[in-house]
Design a protein around this motif. Sequence first.
Motif, PDB file in Angstrom:
ATOM      1  N   VAL A 156       0.611   7.596   5.896  1.00 13.04           N
ATOM      2  CA  VAL A 156      -0.171   8.851   5.362  1.00 13.04           C
ATOM      3  C   VAL A 156      -1.483   8.252   4.772  1.00 13.04           C
ATOM      4  O   VAL A 156      -1.541   7.560   3.954  1.00 13.04           O
ATOM      5  CB  VAL A 156       0.595   9.771   4.301  1.00 13.04           C
ATOM      6  CG1 VAL A 156      -0.326  10.946   3.736  1.00 13.04           C
ATOM      7  CG2 VAL A 156       1.742  10.469   4.946  1.00 13.04           C
ATOM      8  N   GLN A 157      -2.581   8.674   5.174  1.00  6.44           N
ATOM      9  CA  GLN A 157      -3.952   8.006   4.985  1.00  6.44           C
ATOM     10  C   GLN A 157      -3.888   8.331   3.587  1.00  6.44           C
ATOM     11  O   GLN A 157      -4.064   9.375   2.849  1.00  6.44           O
ATOM     12  CB  GLN A 157      -5.083   8.592   5.626  1.00  6.44           C
ATOM     13  CG  GLN A 157      -6.325   7.819   5.568  1.00  6.44           C
ATOM     14  CD  GLN A 157      -7.228   8.040   6.496  1.00  6.44           C
ATOM     15  OE1 GLN A 157      -7.101   9.085   7.423  1.00  6.44           O
ATOM     16  NE2 GLN A 157      -8.247   7.209   6.564  1.00  6.44           N
ATOM     17  N   GLY A 158      -4.336   7.235   2.617  1.00  6.67           N
ATOM     18  CA  GLY A 158      -4.691   7.521   1.200  1.00  6.67           C
ATOM     19  C   GLY A 158      -3.444   7.051   0.321  1.00  6.67           C
ATOM     20  O   GLY A 158      -3.265   7.149  -1.108  1.00  6.67           O
ATOM     21  N   GLN A 159      -1.810   7.105   1.132  1.00  4.35           N
ATOM     22  CA  GLN A 159      -0.670   7.041   0.320  1.00  4.35           C
ATOM     23  C   GLN A 159      -0.137   5.978   0.668  1.00  4.35           C
ATOM     24  O   GLN A 159       0.779   5.653  -0.206  1.00  4.35           O
ATOM     25  CB  GLN A 159       0.043   8.557   0.549  1.00  4.35           C
ATOM     26  CG  GLN A 159      -0.944   9.714  -0.014  1.00  4.35           C
ATOM     27  CD  GLN A 159      -0.090  11.050   0.167  1.00  4.35           C
ATOM     28  OE1 GLN A 159       1.143  11.220   0.410  1.00  4.35           O
ATOM     29  NE2 GLN A 159      -0.745  12.039   0.272  1.00  4.35           N
ATOM     30  N   GLY A 160      -0.171   5.304   1.900  1.00  2.00           N
ATOM     31  CA  GLY A 160       0.685   4.238   2.157  1.00  2.00           C
ATOM     32  C   GLY A 160       1.519   4.103   3.438  1.00  2.00           C
ATOM     33  O   GLY A 160       1.214   5.316   4.337  1.00  2.00           O
ATOM     34  N   THR A 161       2.152   3.348   3.864  1.00  2.00           N
ATOM     35  CA  THR A 161       2.880   3.154   5.238  1.00  2.00           C
ATOM     36  C   THR A 161       4.339   2.562   4.900  1.00  2.00           C
ATOM     37  O   THR A 161       4.543   1.766   3.977  1.00  2.00           O
ATOM     38  CB  THR A 161       1.896   2.096   5.918  1.00  2.00           C
ATOM     39  OG1 THR A 161       0.714   2.489   6.023  1.00  2.00           O
ATOM     40  CG2 THR A 161       2.485   1.881   7.282  1.00  2.00           C
ATOM     41  N   GLU A 162       5.099   2.977   5.790  1.00  2.00           N
ATOM     42  CA  GLU A 162       6.477   2.562   5.832  1.00  2.00           C
ATOM     43  C   GLU A 162       6.847   1.958   7.099  1.00  2.00           C
ATOM     44  O   GLU A 162       6.619   2.903   8.274  1.00  2.00           O
ATOM     45  CB  GLU A 162       7.307   3.775   5.380  1.00  2.00           C
ATOM     46  CG  GLU A 162       9.128   3.316   5.478  1.00  2.00           C
ATOM     47  CD  GLU A 162       9.980   4.237   5.056  1.00  2.00           C
ATOM     48  OE1 GLU A 162      11.154   4.004   4.951  1.00  2.00           O
ATOM     49  OE2 GLU A 162       9.533   5.390   4.824  1.00  2.00           O
ATOM     50  N   VAL A 163       7.250   0.955   7.358  1.00  2.00           N
ATOM     51  CA  VAL A 163       7.878   0.507   8.418  1.00  2.00           C
ATOM     52  C   VAL A 163       9.315   0.371   8.489  1.00  2.00           C
ATOM     53  O   VAL A 163       9.776  -0.300   7.456  1.00  2.00           O
ATOM     54  CB  VAL A 163       7.227  -1.189   8.628  1.00  2.00           C
ATOM     55  CG1 VAL A 163       7.967  -1.586   9.994  1.00  2.00           C
ATOM     56  CG2 VAL A 163       5.834  -0.779   8.991  1.00  2.00           C
ATOM     57  N   GLN A 164      10.107   0.888   9.390  1.00  2.00           N
ATOM     58  CA  GLN A 164      11.536   0.745   9.262  1.00  2.00           C
ATOM     59  C   GLN A 164      12.036   0.153  10.514  1.00  2.00           C
ATOM     60  O   GLN A 164      11.643   0.614  11.515  1.00  2.00           O
ATOM     61  CB  GLN A 164      11.978   2.115   9.135  1.00  2.00           C
ATOM     62  CG  GLN A 164      13.723   1.983   8.774  1.00  2.00           C
ATOM     63  CD  GLN A 164      14.153   3.588   8.297  1.00  2.00           C
ATOM     64  OE1 GLN A 164      14.186   4.352   9.248  1.00  2.00           O
ATOM     65  NE2 GLN A 164      14.652   3.492   7.100  1.00  2.00           N
ATOM     66  N   MET A 165      13.132  -0.762  10.446  1.00  2.00           N
ATOM     67  CA  MET A 165      13.780  -1.360  11.523  1.00  2.00           C
ATOM     68  C   MET A 165      15.014  -1.321  11.533  1.00  2.00           C
ATOM     69  O   MET A 165      15.936  -1.187  10.390  1.00  2.00           O
ATOM     70  CB  MET A 165      13.621  -2.711  11.551  1.00  2.00           C
ATOM     71  CG  MET A 165      11.998  -3.160  11.507  1.00  2.00           C
ATOM     72  SD  MET A 165      11.884  -4.995  11.247  1.00  2.00           S
ATOM     73  CE  MET A 165      11.749  -5.247   9.493  1.00  2.00           C
ATOM     74  N   THR A 166      15.737  -0.935  12.410  1.00  2.55           N
ATOM     75  CA  THR A 166      17.388  -0.856  12.485  1.00  2.55           C
ATOM     76  C   THR A 166      17.800  -1.959  13.632  1.00  2.55           C
ATOM     77  O   THR A 166      17.062  -1.948  14.681  1.00  2.55           O
ATOM     78  CB  THR A 166      17.807   0.484  12.856  1.00  2.55           C
ATOM     79  OG1 THR A 166      17.495   0.812  14.148  1.00  2.55           O
ATOM     80  CG2 THR A 166      17.558   1.545  11.806  1.00  2.55           C
ATOM     81  N   MET A 167      18.847  -2.802  13.298  1.00  4.93           N
ATOM     82  CA  MET A 167      19.512  -3.600  14.393  1.00  4.93           C
ATOM     83  C   MET A 167      20.850  -3.676  14.033  1.00  4.93           C
ATOM     84  O   MET A 167      21.396  -3.260  13.130  1.00  4.93           O
ATOM     85  CB  MET A 167      18.622  -4.848  14.296  1.00  4.93           C
ATOM     86  CG  MET A 167      18.964  -5.437  12.885  1.00  4.93           C
ATOM     87  SD  MET A 167      17.492  -6.759  12.632  1.00  4.93           S
ATOM     88  CE  MET A 167      16.294  -5.607  11.902  1.00  4.93           C
ATOM     89  N   PRO A 168      21.697  -4.012  14.941  1.00  3.26           N
ATOM     90  CA  PRO A 168      23.071  -4.416  14.582  1.00  3.26           C
ATOM     91  C   PRO A 168      23.382  -5.069  13.567  1.00  3.26           C
ATOM     92  O   PRO A 168      22.677  -6.203  13.400  1.00  3.26           O
ATOM     93  CB  PRO A 168      23.718  -5.109  16.119  1.00  3.26           C
ATOM     94  CG  PRO A 168      22.609  -4.635  16.959  1.00  3.26           C
ATOM     95  CD  PRO A 168      21.406  -4.545  16.446  1.00  3.26           C
TER      96      PRO A 168
END
Length: 178
Positions: A156-168
């Motif tokens: 969200v511009q001005g609020q931050g970023t989340e990167v999420q990964m899933t793996m076995p």
Amino acid sequence: NKVPQVAMMATNLADILRLCISPEEFVPLYREMEILQRYIEIQKVRLGDDFAFRVSIPEELYDCMVPKMILQPIVENAVIHGIKENVPLTIRLKAWVGKEMLYISIIDDGKGFDQEKAGEDGVPKSSKMSGIGLHNVKDRLYLAYKDNQSFSINSVQGQGTEVQMTMPYTEWKEESDV
């Protein structure tokens, strides 16, 4: 020249480079976190109190195997693209297990970006070089796990970023000398 910060930064950079060129494709999560901590120490010298890093990973996940160099490029991207002028940046790393899958989330409270200006992969198209580290992480996850993984970016511009990964979820097992 008796400058301890320079010596510490050189040592940390050497450790990061050693892992990059090592033949191992997978490392225990604790090793990824050690390398990430080296990078954080370098950034702390550079940014001082304008940067905070928080980790929330249960100790029982430390021996989980992950592809090497999947955390540092994402945190580096958050530092490079997330810093707002005169506003401290906080990055949070979380990991948990559910249904035999490892979930890793890296969240920053930085600049963020307009998701509508991102490519199909969620990576911002702001410059030619933008997202190389993110693309490399996505590629490593896909090569390691094919369709049994996921990688997503929400911002969200001005609020931050989340990167999420899933793996076995795979635990590290020490090979015996049989």
